[in-house]
Design a protein around this motif. Sequence first.
Motif, short mmCIF file in Angstrom:
data_model
loop_
_atom_site.label_atom_id
_atom_site.label_comp_id
_atom_site.label_asym_id
_atom_site.label_seq_id
_atom_site.Cartn_x
_atom_site.Cartn_y
_atom_site.Cartn_z
N ALA A 60 0.86 -1.18 0.00
CA ALA A 60 0.00 0.00 0.00
C ALA A 60 0.90 1.23 0.00
O ALA A 60 1.96 1.22 0.64
CB ALA A 60 -0.91 0.00 1.22
N TYR A 61 0.46 2.26 -0.69
CA TYR A 61 1.24 3.49 -0.79
C TYR A 61 0.34 4.70 -0.61
O TYR A 61 -0.80 4.72 -1.06
CB TYR A 61 1.93 3.60 -2.15
CG TYR A 61 2.98 2.57 -2.41
CD1 TYR A 61 2.67 1.39 -3.07
CD2 TYR A 61 4.30 2.76 -1.99
CE1 TYR A 61 3.63 0.42 -3.31
CE2 TYR A 61 5.27 1.81 -2.23
CZ TYR A 61 4.93 0.64 -2.88
OH TYR A 61 5.89 -0.31 -3.11
N ALA A 62 0.89 5.72 0.01
CA ALA A 62 0.20 7.00 0.06
C ALA A 62 0.20 7.59 -1.35
O ALA A 62 1.15 7.39 -2.12
CB ALA A 62 0.91 7.95 1.01
N ASP A 63 -0.86 8.31 -1.68
CA ASP A 63 -0.96 8.89 -3.03
C ASP A 63 0.23 9.79 -3.34
O ASP A 63 0.68 9.86 -4.49
CB ASP A 63 -2.26 9.70 -3.15
CG ASP A 63 -3.49 8.81 -3.20
OD1 ASP A 63 -4.59 9.33 -2.97
OD2 ASP A 63 -3.34 7.60 -3.47
N SER A 64 0.76 10.46 -2.34
CA SER A 64 1.83 11.42 -2.56
C SER A 64 3.15 10.77 -2.96
O SER A 64 4.05 11.46 -3.44
CB SER A 64 2.05 12.25 -1.29
OG SER A 64 2.36 11.41 -0.20
N LYS A 66 3.20 7.45 -4.60
CA LYS A 66 2.99 6.42 -5.61
C LYS A 66 3.81 6.71 -6.86
O LYS A 66 3.84 7.85 -7.34
CB LYS A 66 1.51 6.31 -5.98
CG LYS A 66 0.67 5.57 -4.96
CD LYS A 66 -0.78 5.48 -5.39
CE LYS A 66 -1.62 4.75 -4.36
NZ LYS A 66 -3.06 4.72 -4.72
N GLY A 67 4.49 5.68 -7.36
CA GLY A 67 5.31 5.84 -8.54
C GLY A 67 6.71 6.33 -8.25
O GLY A 67 7.57 6.33 -9.14
N ARG A 68 6.96 6.77 -7.01
CA ARG A 68 8.30 7.26 -6.65
C ARG A 68 8.95 6.39 -5.58
O ARG A 68 10.16 6.20 -5.57
CB ARG A 68 8.21 8.70 -6.14
CG ARG A 68 7.66 9.67 -7.16
CD ARG A 68 7.79 11.12 -6.67
NE ARG A 68 7.06 11.38 -5.43
CZ ARG A 68 7.62 11.81 -4.31
NH1 ARG A 68 8.92 12.02 -4.25
NH2 ARG A 68 6.87 12.02 -3.23
N LEU A 84 13.43 5.32 -2.17
CA LEU A 84 12.87 6.64 -2.39
C LEU A 84 13.53 7.24 -3.62
O LEU A 84 14.73 7.51 -3.62
CB LEU A 84 13.12 7.56 -1.19
CG LEU A 84 12.42 7.30 0.14
CD1 LEU A 84 12.88 6.00 0.79
CD2 LEU A 84 12.64 8.45 1.10
N ASN A 85 12.76 7.44 -4.68
CA ASN A 85 13.27 8.03 -5.91
C ASN A 85 12.56 9.36 -6.18
O ASN A 85 11.50 9.63 -5.64
CB ASN A 85 13.05 7.08 -7.09
CG ASN A 85 13.85 5.81 -6.98
OD1 ASN A 85 14.93 5.77 -6.39
ND2 ASN A 85 13.33 4.73 -7.55
N SER A 86 13.16 10.14 -7.04
CA SER A 86 12.58 11.43 -7.43
C SER A 86 12.16 12.23 -6.21
O SER A 86 11.04 12.75 -6.14
CB SER A 86 11.38 11.21 -8.37
OG SER A 86 11.75 10.47 -9.50
N LEU A 87 13.05 12.32 -5.27
CA LEU A 87 12.71 12.97 -4.00
C LEU A 87 12.42 14.46 -4.18
O LEU A 87 13.03 15.13 -5.03
CB LEU A 87 13.84 12.77 -3.00
CG LEU A 87 13.85 11.38 -2.35
CD1 LEU A 87 15.20 11.09 -1.72
CD2 LEU A 87 12.74 11.29 -1.31
#
Length: 130
Positions: A60-64, A66-68, A84-87
Motif C-alpha cells: 500500500a502506498y500514500a498517493d503522494s 505512488k510511482g516514486r 525513495l526516488n525522485s525525491l
Amino acid sequence: QVQLVESGGGSVQAGGSLRLSCAASGYTYSGNKCMGWFRQAPGKEREGVAAIYTGGGTTAYADSVKGRFTISRDNAKNTVYLQLNSLKPEDSALYYCAARLLCLMGHRDILLREEAYNYWGQGTQVTVSS
C-alpha cells in the motif's frame, strides 16, 4: 523485546534517491507480518507512506509517493526496505519503521494507519534540498 532499527537516511538534492532499511530483531515469531513506513515532518502529523504484508506481498502506498517510492522485504533477513526516488523537498521528514507480528486481516485492511502496528523504530532523518 522486538526491536526495529532504521538506517539509510541522509541529505540529498531534489530528484535524488535514498534507500531506507528496517531491520527487525528480538522475536522468534516466524509467521507473516505487517511492516510499514511512516514519516513525520516538523509541525505535521505522522502519516503512513508505504506498507507491506510479508505473507503475500500486498503493498500500500500514500498517493503522494505512488510511482516514486517502493517498499520491499527480505524475509530471510527480517528486513524491509523503502526505495525513495525522485525525491522532493516535501518528502523531508523523520521516517519511522513500524511492525505488527501476527498480522491479521483487520490489520491488513489498514496498512497505512498507525493503529495497524504495535512496534516502532526510532526513525531516520531524510532531508531533501531544492
